[in-house]
Write a protein that holds these residues in place. Structure first.
Motif, mmCIF file in Angstrom:
data_model
loop_
_atom_site.group_PDB
_atom_site.id
_atom_site.type_symbol
_atom_site.label_atom_id
_atom_site.label_comp_id
_atom_site.label_asym_id
_atom_site.label_seq_id
_atom_site.Cartn_x
_atom_site.Cartn_y
_atom_site.Cartn_z
ATOM 1 N N LEU A 48 -40.986 -87.138 50.330
ATOM 2 C CA LEU A 48 -41.065 -86.784 51.740
ATOM 3 C C LEU A 48 -39.745 -86.190 52.212
ATOM 4 C CD1 LEU A 48 -42.813 -89.958 53.242
ATOM 5 C CD2 LEU A 48 -43.849 -87.975 52.099
ATOM 6 N N GLN A 49 -39.848 -85.051 52.864
ATOM 7 C CA GLN A 49 -38.671 -84.394 53.421
ATOM 8 C C GLN A 49 -38.905 -84.157 54.907
ATOM 9 O OE1 GLN A 49 -36.484 -80.989 51.431
ATOM 10 N NE2 GLN A 49 -37.490 -79.842 53.056
ATOM 11 N N VAL A 50 -37.871 -84.303 55.695
ATOM 12 C CA VAL A 50 -37.928 -83.951 57.109
ATOM 13 C C VAL A 50 -36.941 -82.811 57.305
ATOM 14 C CG1 VAL A 50 -36.229 -85.714 57.756
ATOM 15 C CG2 VAL A 50 -37.817 -84.827 59.476
ATOM 16 N N SER A 51 -37.391 -81.738 57.972
ATOM 17 C CA SER A 51 -36.543 -80.550 58.057
ATOM 18 C C SER A 51 -36.408 -80.046 59.485
ATOM 19 C CB SER A 51 -37.112 -79.431 57.174
ATOM 20 O OG SER A 51 -38.342 -78.961 57.681
ATOM 21 N N PHE A 52 -35.306 -79.345 59.702
ATOM 22 C CA PHE A 52 -34.973 -78.786 61.010
ATOM 23 C C PHE A 52 -34.454 -77.366 60.807
ATOM 24 C CE2 PHE A 52 -34.466 -83.329 60.933
ATOM 25 C CZ PHE A 52 -35.064 -83.767 62.118
ATOM 26 N N VAL A 53 -34.430 -76.591 61.890
ATOM 27 C CA VAL A 53 -33.904 -75.228 61.851
ATOM 28 C C VAL A 53 -32.653 -75.180 62.719
ATOM 29 C CG1 VAL A 53 -34.375 -72.791 62.336
ATOM 30 C CG2 VAL A 53 -36.216 -74.295 61.540
ATOM 31 N N TYR B 227 -32.431 -85.688 66.379
ATOM 32 C CA TYR B 227 -33.345 -86.406 65.498
ATOM 33 C C TYR B 227 -32.818 -86.382 64.058
ATOM 34 C CZ TYR B 227 -36.932 -86.641 69.152
ATOM 35 O OH TYR B 227 -37.644 -86.918 70.296
ATOM 36 N N MET B 228 -32.300 -85.243 63.661
ATOM 37 C CA MET B 228 -31.734 -85.130 62.322
ATOM 38 C C MET B 228 -30.575 -86.116 62.157
ATOM 39 S SD MET B 228 -30.041 -81.810 60.412
ATOM 40 C CE MET B 228 -28.498 -81.913 61.343
ATOM 41 N N ASN B 229 -29.712 -86.187 63.161
ATOM 42 C CA ASN B 229 -28.580 -87.108 63.101
ATOM 43 C C ASN B 229 -29.042 -88.564 63.063
ATOM 44 O OD1 ASN B 229 -26.755 -84.966 63.181
ATOM 45 N ND2 ASN B 229 -26.706 -84.957 65.419
ATOM 46 N N LYS B 230 -30.138 -88.830 63.767
ATOM 47 C CA LYS B 230 -30.691 -90.187 63.775
ATOM 48 C C LYS B 230 -31.135 -90.601 62.373
ATOM 49 C CE LYS B 230 -34.148 -93.015 66.182
ATOM 50 N NZ LYS B 230 -35.238 -92.995 67.202
ATOM 51 N N VAL B 231 -31.782 -89.668 61.675
ATOM 52 C CA VAL B 231 -32.226 -89.960 60.308
ATOM 53 C C VAL B 231 -31.024 -90.128 59.394
ATOM 54 C CG1 VAL B 231 -33.561 -89.122 58.336
ATOM 55 C CG2 VAL B 231 -34.391 -88.695 60.656
ATOM 56 N N LEU B 232 -30.039 -89.263 59.535
ATOM 57 C CA LEU B 232 -28.862 -89.301 58.653
ATOM 58 C C LEU B 232 -28.018 -90.554 58.851
ATOM 59 C CD1 LEU B 232 -27.703 -85.571 58.831
ATOM 60 C CD2 LEU B 232 -28.806 -86.728 56.908
ATOM 61 N N MET C 183 -34.612 -93.430 57.115
ATOM 62 C CA MET C 183 -35.842 -93.779 57.835
ATOM 63 C C MET C 183 -37.091 -93.599 56.981
ATOM 64 S SD MET C 183 -34.904 -92.253 61.642
ATOM 65 C CE MET C 183 -36.296 -93.066 62.442
ATOM 66 N N GLY C 184 -36.931 -93.756 55.668
ATOM 67 C CA GLY C 184 -38.076 -93.680 54.757
ATOM 68 C C GLY C 184 -38.256 -92.338 54.089
ATOM 69 N N PHE C 185 -37.533 -91.323 54.520
ATOM 70 C CA PHE C 185 -37.632 -89.998 53.914
ATOM 71 C C PHE C 185 -36.744 -89.923 52.667
ATOM 72 C CE2 PHE C 185 -38.466 -89.376 58.456
ATOM 73 C CZ PHE C 185 -39.717 -88.784 58.397
ATOM 74 N N ASP C 186 -37.116 -89.058 51.752
ATOM 75 C CA ASP C 186 -36.315 -88.859 50.547
ATOM 76 C C ASP C 186 -35.175 -87.875 50.781
ATOM 77 O OD1 ASP C 186 -37.829 -90.350 48.333
ATOM 78 O OD2 ASP C 186 -39.411 -89.170 49.266
ATOM 79 N N ALA C 187 -35.371 -86.972 51.744
ATOM 80 C CA ALA C 187 -34.362 -85.938 51.967
ATOM 81 C C ALA C 187 -34.462 -85.387 53.381
ATOM 82 C CB ALA C 187 -34.530 -84.806 50.953
ATOM 83 N N VAL C 188 -33.366 -84.833 53.831
ATOM 84 C CA VAL C 188 -33.289 -84.153 55.132
ATOM 85 C C VAL C 188 -32.734 -82.764 54.867
ATOM 86 C CG1 VAL C 188 -32.306 -84.169 57.445
ATOM 87 C CG2 VAL C 188 -32.769 -86.338 56.270
ATOM 88 N N ARG C 189 -33.371 -81.751 55.444
ATOM 89 C CA ARG C 189 -32.869 -80.393 55.241
ATOM 90 C C ARG C 189 -32.682 -79.687 56.579
ATOM 91 N NH1 ARG C 189 -31.992 -76.961 51.237
ATOM 92 N NH2 ARG C 189 -33.063 -78.151 49.627
ATOM 93 N N LEU C 190 -31.581 -78.987 56.684
ATOM 94 C CA LEU C 190 -31.316 -78.129 57.831
ATOM 95 C C LEU C 190 -31.388 -76.692 57.348
ATOM 96 C CD1 LEU C 190 -30.459 -77.756 60.797
ATOM 97 C CD2 LEU C 190 -28.066 -77.826 60.014
#
Length: 277
Positions: A136-141, A150-155, A161-168
Motif C-alpha cells: 500500500l502506498q499513499v501519494s501526493f502531488v 496529511y503526508m506529514n501526518k503519515v511520515l 499509519m499502516g502504509f508501506d510507502a509515501v510518495r510525493l
C-alpha cells in the motif's frame, strides 16, 4: 532499444471518467471522454494475458477513477481468479464495502490523495486490509500544498499509519503539454522504457503509446490482440522514429515525476524505488 516480445506492463483502462477535477490533471486539456470498458473486451484481454504471460502486471486504470465502473468487482475478480497481478491507483472515494474487499486482493494499491475524504478512506483501508500479500502506498502531488499536512501526518508515524510507502510526485503536463513538468532537462536522452515494456489500452480498445500521453492512436485491439498491437506497424514506426513530435515534448522517459519516496524505515529514497508507473 530492447523491446520485450510481449509487454510486461499492460494498462487496461476501465473508464476515463473521474469524480474529481484536480487543477493539475490533464483532464482539462483533453476534455471529457466518457465511457466504460466492456466486459467482453476485458475478459478477452485478460484471457490473452493469462495465456501469454502470467508475470505481466495489469494496471486497470489510466485517465479516470476505475472504481466508478459498475462492474469493477466482477471484472477484478475475473482477473484475480486467473492469478493475474493487478496494480491500481485510486483517489479513495469509493474504497468501501465489497470494492474495498476486492481491492485488498490487488498486489499494489496506491491512494492518490486529493481530498479529505480520500485520505480518510485510505487510512481506513490500511487499518483493515493491509496484509503480507499487498503493498500500500499513499501519494501526493507537490502542486497541492494544502494536502501535504496529511503526508506529514503519515511520515510522523514510525509505522506510516499502516502504509508501506509515501510518495510525493512532481506535477506534470504543464501548459497543455503531456508529460512535461516545466523544468530544465539537461540529461542525455535515452530510449523511453515505456516503449520497450508497456502497452496502454483505453476503455474503447484504442491504444496509446504511453500513459503520460493521453492521446490515443489510430489502432484498436477490438478484433485483434495485445500481441498484434504490440508488434504492429504503428508501434514499430513510433519506436523507430523516437522521439517523434509527441515524445520529444515529454520528459517522463527519465522518471521526472517520480519525486521522493519514504518507506517504513523512515529512510527517504530516491526516484524510481516503488512506483506504479
Amino acid at each position: 532499444m530492447s523491446v520485450l516480445s510481449y509487454p510486461d506492463r499492460i494498462v487496461l483502462e476501465l473508464t476515463p471518467i473521474c469524480n474529481l477535477s484536480c487543477f493539475m490533471c490533464p483532464r482539462h486539456i483533453i476534455g471529457k471522454n466518457p465511457g466504460y470498458m466492456t466486459s467482453e473486451l476485458w475478459t478477452a484481454m485478460i484471457d490473452e494475458i493469462a495465456s501469454k504471460s502470467t508475470d505481466s502486471v495489469i494496471l486497470p486504470f489510466w485517465r479516470g477513477e476505475s472504481l466508478l465502473h459498475k462492474k469493477f468487482i466482477p471484472l477484478s475478480n475475473y482477473a484475480l481468479d486467473k492469478g493475474m497481478k493487478l496494480h491500481i491507483s485510486t483517489n479513495g472515494h469509493y474504497v468501501e464495502g465489497e470494492k474495498a474487499e476486492v481491492l485488498s486482493r490487488y498486489e499494489f494499491i496506491t491512494f492518490s490523495i486529493h481530498t479529505d475524504d480520500g485520505f480518510k478512506k485510505a487510512v481506513e483501508f490500511a487499518k483493515q486490509y493491509k496484509s503480507e500479500s499487498n503493498t500500500l502506498q499513499v501519494s501526493f502531488v507537490d502542486a497541492e500544498k494544502d494536502l501535504q499536512h496529511y503526508m506529514n501526518k503519515v511520515l510522523e508515524d514510525p509505522e506510516l499509519m499502516g502504509f508501506d510507502a509515501v510518495r510525493l510526485y512532481n506535477e506534470h503536463s504543464i501548459d497543455g503539454e503531456f508529460g512535461y513538468n516545466g523544468l530544465a532537462n539537461e540529461a542525455e536522452r535515452f530510449f523511453c522504457p515505456k516503449l520497450e515494456n508497456t502497452l496502454v489500452i483505453a476503455f474503447d480498445g484504442s491504444i496509446s503509446r504511453c500513459n503520460h500521453i493521453w492521446n490515443t492512436e489510430l489502432y484498436n485491439v477490438t478484433g485483434h490482440s495485445i500481441a498484434d498491437a504490440w508488434q504492429s506497424l504503428l508501434m514499430h514506426e513510433i519506436r523507430t522514429h523516437y522521439p517523434d513530435e509527441q515524445c520529444s515534448k515529454c520528459d517522463q522517459w527519465e522518471g521526472r515525476t517520480s519525486g521522493n519516496l519514504w518507506k517504513k524505515s523512515g529512510h527517504k529514497e530516491g526516484q524510481g524505488v516503488v512506483k506504479i508507473y
